[in-house]
Design a protein around this motif. Sequence first.
Motif, PDB file in Angstrom:
ATOM      1  N   ARG A  71      -4.154   1.905  -4.633  1.00 26.99           N
ATOM      2  CA  ARG A  71      -3.831   1.454  -5.372  1.00 26.99           C
ATOM      3  C   ARG A  71      -5.043   1.337  -6.236  1.00 26.99           C
ATOM      4  NH1 ARG A  71      -2.961  -3.548  -3.810  1.00 26.99           N
ATOM      5  NH2 ARG A  71      -0.746  -2.617  -2.797  1.00 26.99           N
ATOM      6  N   ARG A 130     -13.018  -4.318   6.400  1.00 33.01           N
ATOM      7  CA  ARG A 130     -11.727  -4.667   5.571  1.00 33.01           C
ATOM      8  C   ARG A 130     -10.668  -4.062   6.651  1.00 33.01           C
ATOM      9  NH1 ARG A 130     -10.072  -8.269   2.176  1.00 33.01           N
ATOM     10  NH2 ARG A 130      -8.342  -7.313   0.781  1.00 33.01           N
ATOM     11  N   HIS A 145      -2.464  -0.698   7.770  1.00 26.76           N
ATOM     12  CA  HIS A 145      -1.581  -0.322   6.538  1.00 26.76           C
ATOM     13  C   HIS A 145      -2.157  -1.270   5.726  1.00 26.76           C
ATOM     14  CE1 HIS A 145       2.131   0.892   5.016  1.00 26.76           C
ATOM     15  NE2 HIS A 145       2.557  -0.081   4.616  1.00 26.76           N
ATOM     16  N   ASN A 146      -2.475  -2.084   4.795  1.00 28.78           N
ATOM     17  CA  ASN A 146      -2.846  -2.886   4.619  1.00 28.78           C
ATOM     18  C   ASN A 146      -4.026  -2.158   3.028  1.00 28.78           C
ATOM     19  OD1 ASN A 146      -0.318  -4.398   4.301  1.00 28.78           O
ATOM     20  ND2 ASN A 146      -1.268  -5.898   5.450  1.00 28.78           N
ATOM     21  N   ALA A 147      -5.135  -2.166   4.177  1.00 26.80           N
ATOM     22  CA  ALA A 147      -6.375  -1.716   3.588  1.00 26.80           C
ATOM     23  C   ALA A 147      -5.879  -0.513   3.193  1.00 26.80           C
ATOM     24  CB  ALA A 147      -7.331  -1.702   4.850  1.00 26.80           C
ATOM     25  N   ASP A 148      -4.844   0.502   3.578  1.00 24.99           N
ATOM     26  CA  ASP A 148      -4.781   2.063   3.108  1.00 24.99           C
ATOM     27  C   ASP A 148      -4.074   1.294   2.148  1.00 24.99           C
ATOM     28  OD1 ASP A 148      -3.899   4.440   2.350  1.00 24.99           O
ATOM     29  OD2 ASP A 148      -3.404   5.047   4.412  1.00 24.99           O
ATOM     30  N   LYS A 149      -3.009   0.892   1.487  1.00 22.63           N
ATOM     31  CA  LYS A 149      -2.408   0.208   0.507  1.00 22.63           C
ATOM     32  C   LYS A 149      -3.307   0.116  -0.399  1.00 22.63           C
ATOM     33  CE  LYS A 149       1.242  -1.419   0.790  1.00 22.63           C
ATOM     34  NZ  LYS A 149       2.450  -2.834   1.285  1.00 22.63           N
ATOM     35  N   GLY A 150      -4.194  -1.142  -0.028  1.00 23.72           N
ATOM     36  CA  GLY A 150      -4.903  -1.567  -1.229  1.00 23.72           C
ATOM     37  C   GLY A 150      -5.694  -0.515  -1.164  1.00 23.72           C
ATOM     38  N   ILE A 174      -7.626  -7.483   7.711  1.00 23.33           N
ATOM     39  CA  ILE A 174      -6.471  -7.285   6.755  1.00 23.33           C
ATOM     40  C   ILE A 174      -5.396  -6.144   7.008  1.00 23.33           C
ATOM     41  CG2 ILE A 174      -7.197  -8.503   4.628  1.00 23.33           C
ATOM     42  CD1 ILE A 174      -6.972  -5.146   3.471  1.00 23.33           C
ATOM     43  N   ASN A 175      -6.137  -5.266   8.338  1.00 20.50           N
ATOM     44  CA  ASN A 175      -5.148  -4.161   9.114  1.00 20.50           C
ATOM     45  C   ASN A 175      -4.853  -2.779   7.941  1.00 20.50           C
ATOM     46  OD1 ASN A 175      -2.236  -3.519   8.051  1.00 20.50           O
ATOM     47  ND2 ASN A 175      -1.715  -5.470   8.949  1.00 20.50           N
TER      48      ASN A 175
END
Length: 187
Positions: free
Chosen positions: A83, A68, A75-80, A72-73
């Motif tokens: 959340r 993942r 940063h985006n994986a972290d935010k997801g 999606i990189n």
Amino acid sequence: MIVAGVDEVGRGALFGPLVAAAVAYEEGCVPQGVKDSKVLSQRKRESLYGEILHSAKDVSVSMATSFRIDEINVHNADKGALREALLGLRVPVERAFVDGFPLEGLPFPHEAVIHGDASIPVISAASIVAKVLRDHLMALFSVHFPLYGLDVNKGYGTTSHREAVKTHGPTLFHRTSFHIKSLGEKL
């Protein structure tokens, strides 16, 4: 009032998932001794981990796999993952504290706190849960991939881990888009 904290571990690792944990408590009821997981000994983290699981109103965990992260990189994986961990709590959260940056799509107010794992006890509790779980995962991975020293380096880019990747190549669980490319032509 029920407050939640969320934090992640493994953002900067070369190997394995990023692990996010959310913890919910009645405001002011986080156990004594809870601090940022990075400043606690392994023994103290393990002890507090059990206490947190026993005393929290709820705990939720989410992971972003290396696949993942590559897709999606980080940063985006972290935010997801952050959340998802918060949304996985089964108690009515009235306010949340997020380590680092604001999140979108939460049904309750939240505050992003830079270095919140060092200053907000409910984030500290979440950091302990995430760290202990990820460390346990790295110990399990180490059994299957003993050449990489994962039980010691926890998947991070130590000199010996980088040398092992150069020598043996990356596994399926290394993050090929996130540091591994820079390790040489063999990859």
